[in-house]
Design an enzyme around this catalytic site. Structure first.
Site, PDB file in Angstrom:
ATOM      1  N   GLY A 157     -49.559  -1.393 -16.851  1.00  9.76           N
ATOM      2  CA  GLY A 157     -49.052  -2.758 -16.628  1.00  9.76           C
ATOM      3  C   GLY A 157     -49.139  -3.106 -15.157  1.00  9.76           C
TER       4      GLY A 157
ATOM      5  N   ASP B  76     -39.683  -0.568 -17.755  1.00  8.18           N
ATOM      6  CA  ASP B  76     -38.524  -0.122 -16.944  1.00  8.18           C
ATOM      7  C   ASP B  76     -37.375  -1.121 -17.113  1.00  8.18           C
ATOM      8  OD1 ASP B  76     -38.254   0.727 -13.358  1.00  8.18           O
ATOM      9  OD2 ASP B  76     -37.055   1.316 -15.091  1.00  8.18           O
TER      10      ASP B  76
ATOM     11  N   ILE C  62     -40.494   0.216 -27.257  1.00  8.86           N
ATOM     12  CA  ILE C  62     -40.046   1.622 -27.183  1.00  8.86           C
ATOM     13  C   ILE C  62     -38.517   1.718 -27.156  1.00  8.86           C
ATOM     14  CG2 ILE C  62     -40.035   1.835 -24.645  1.00  8.86           C
ATOM     15  CD1 ILE C  62     -41.485   4.576 -25.101  1.00  8.86           C
TER      16      ILE C  62
HETATM   17  N1  APR Z   1     -41.977  -1.063 -25.044  1.00  8.36           N
HETATM   18  C1  APR Z   1     -43.169  -0.426 -24.874  1.00  8.36           C
HETATM   19  N2  APR Z   1     -44.065  -0.755 -23.913  1.00  8.36           N
HETATM   20  C2  APR Z   1     -43.736  -1.783 -23.094  1.00  8.36           C
HETATM   21  C3  APR Z   1     -42.505  -2.487 -23.195  1.00  8.36           C
HETATM   22  C4  APR Z   1     -41.615  -2.086 -24.225  1.00  8.36           C
HETATM   23  N3  APR Z   1     -40.424  -2.697 -24.406  1.00  8.36           N
HETATM   24  N4  APR Z   1     -42.492  -3.450 -22.216  1.00  8.36           N
HETATM   25  C5  APR Z   1     -43.670  -3.353 -21.553  1.00  8.36           C
HETATM   26  N5  APR Z   1     -44.426  -2.360 -22.069  1.00  8.36           N
HETATM   27  C6  APR Z   1     -45.773  -1.925 -21.698  1.00  8.36           C
HETATM   28  C7  APR Z   1     -46.605  -2.892 -20.881  1.00  8.36           C
HETATM   29  O1  APR Z   1     -47.163  -3.891 -21.732  1.00  8.36           O
HETATM   30  C8  APR Z   1     -47.662  -1.936 -20.317  1.00  8.36           C
HETATM   31  O2  APR Z   1     -48.737  -1.788 -21.244  1.00  8.36           O
HETATM   32  O3  APR Z   1     -45.675  -0.772 -20.870  1.00  8.36           O
HETATM   33  C9  APR Z   1     -46.921  -0.591 -20.215  1.00  8.36           C
HETATM   34  C10 APR Z   1     -46.637  -0.154 -18.783  1.00  8.36           C
HETATM   35  O4  APR Z   1     -46.453  -1.311 -17.988  1.00  8.36           O
HETATM   36  P1  APR Z   1     -45.271  -1.399 -16.865  1.00  8.36           P
HETATM   37  O5  APR Z   1     -43.965  -1.429 -17.558  1.00  8.36           O
HETATM   38  O6  APR Z   1     -45.631  -2.534 -15.966  1.00  8.36           O
HETATM   39  O7  APR Z   1     -45.368  -0.008 -16.105  1.00  8.36           O
HETATM   40  P2  APR Z   1     -46.417   0.471 -14.984  1.00  8.36           P
HETATM   41  O8  APR Z   1     -47.745  -0.176 -15.112  1.00  8.36           O
HETATM   42  O9  APR Z   1     -46.330   1.973 -15.002  1.00  8.36           O
HETATM   43  O10 APR Z   1     -45.763  -0.099 -13.629  1.00  8.36           O
HETATM   44  C11 APR Z   1     -44.531   0.456 -13.214  1.00  8.36           C
HETATM   45  O11 APR Z   1     -43.504  -1.694 -12.950  1.00  8.36           O
HETATM   46  O12 APR Z   1     -41.604  -2.302 -14.063  1.00  8.36           O
HETATM   47  C12 APR Z   1     -42.087  -1.820 -12.864  1.00  8.36           C
HETATM   48  O13 APR Z   1     -40.276  -0.529 -12.016  1.00  8.36           O
HETATM   49  C13 APR Z   1     -41.569  -0.446 -12.576  1.00  8.36           C
HETATM   50  O14 APR Z   1     -42.429  -0.493 -10.350  1.00  8.36           O
HETATM   51  C14 APR Z   1     -42.628   0.047 -11.637  1.00  8.36           C
HETATM   52  C15 APR Z   1     -43.905  -0.517 -12.250  1.00  8.36           C
END
Ligand code: APR
Length: 171
Positions: free
Chosen positions: A124, A39, A16
């Site tokens: 995630g 994030d 993204i």
């Molecule tokens: N582009 C798009 N999607 C991505 C990217 C990227 N560059 N990197 C990871 N993802 C995907 C993951 O594979 C997952 O399917 O984003 C989705 C959401 O995963 P997370 O990033 O772990 O977010 P979430 O499950 O909402 O957890 C949030 O994780 O990173 C920490 O600070 C954040 O504490 C918060 C928690």
């Protein structure tokens, strides 16, 4: 020519942080001070000014949305939202996840954003089952677009193959 709701929604496989849209949505945590997953990728790509602006926002409650500039990202803005931690589905997770999408879209309309990209919020680290999350993402977005024609394009940008398959079922 008026596009119908379904024509405005698409799914892409990838990173993204590469999208040159008006706003990308960040799956943040309540501190808004960065983390792992998407994030971490967004903070790395946007650069240190993003953290500096996030420090001024006073955090974010699950389901709420706050906006910053995009800094070194190709996207102009970032809308930060906080998904629910999955605890089995009886702690209002579906409601909170739906609020992530509707509050992000409301904020986008308020700021005259026309094109917006979402990651798979919650799927995630927060452990939300991908099929249930995809259903909420699509239903909330379709219902919103049916009422607001200011948004021209919504892109679900999915990194993970397993999650991508779940989102594709919704088309
Ligand atoms: N582009 C798009 N999607 C991505 C990217 C990227 N560059 N990197 C990871 N993802 C995907 C993951 O594979 C997952 O399917 O984003 C989705 C959401 O995963 P997370 O990033 O772990 O977010 P979430 O499950 O909402 O957890 C949030 O994780 O990173 C920490 O600070 C954040 O504490 C918060 C928690």
């Amino acid at each position: 020519m008026k596009k119908n709701v379904h024509d405005k929604i698409e799914i892409l496989r990838g990173d993204i942080t590469k999208l040159a849209v008006d706003a990308i949505v960040n799956a943040a945590n309540t501190t808004l001070l960065g983390g792992g997953g998407v994030d971490g990728a967004i903070h790395r790509a946007a650069g240190p000014e993003l953290l500096a602006e996030c420090c001024t926002l006073g955090g974010c409650q699950p389901g709420e949305a706050k906006m910053t500039r995009g800094y070194r990202l190709p996207a102009r803005f970032i809308i930060h939202t906080v998904g629910p931690v999955w605890r089995g589905g009886n702690q209002h997770e579906p409601l909170i996840l739906g609020n992530c999408y509707s509050n992000s879209l409301n904020l986008a309309v308020e700021k005259e954003i026309k094109t917006i990209a979402f990651p798979a919020i919650g799927c995630g680290a927060y452990g939300y089952p991908a099929d249930q999350a995809a259903r909420i993402a699509f239903k909330t977005t379709r219902d919103f677009l049916a009422m607001h024609n200011q948004i021209q394009r919504v892109i679900f940008v999915i990194w993970d193959e397993r999650v991508y398959k779940a989102y594709q079922q919704m088309l």
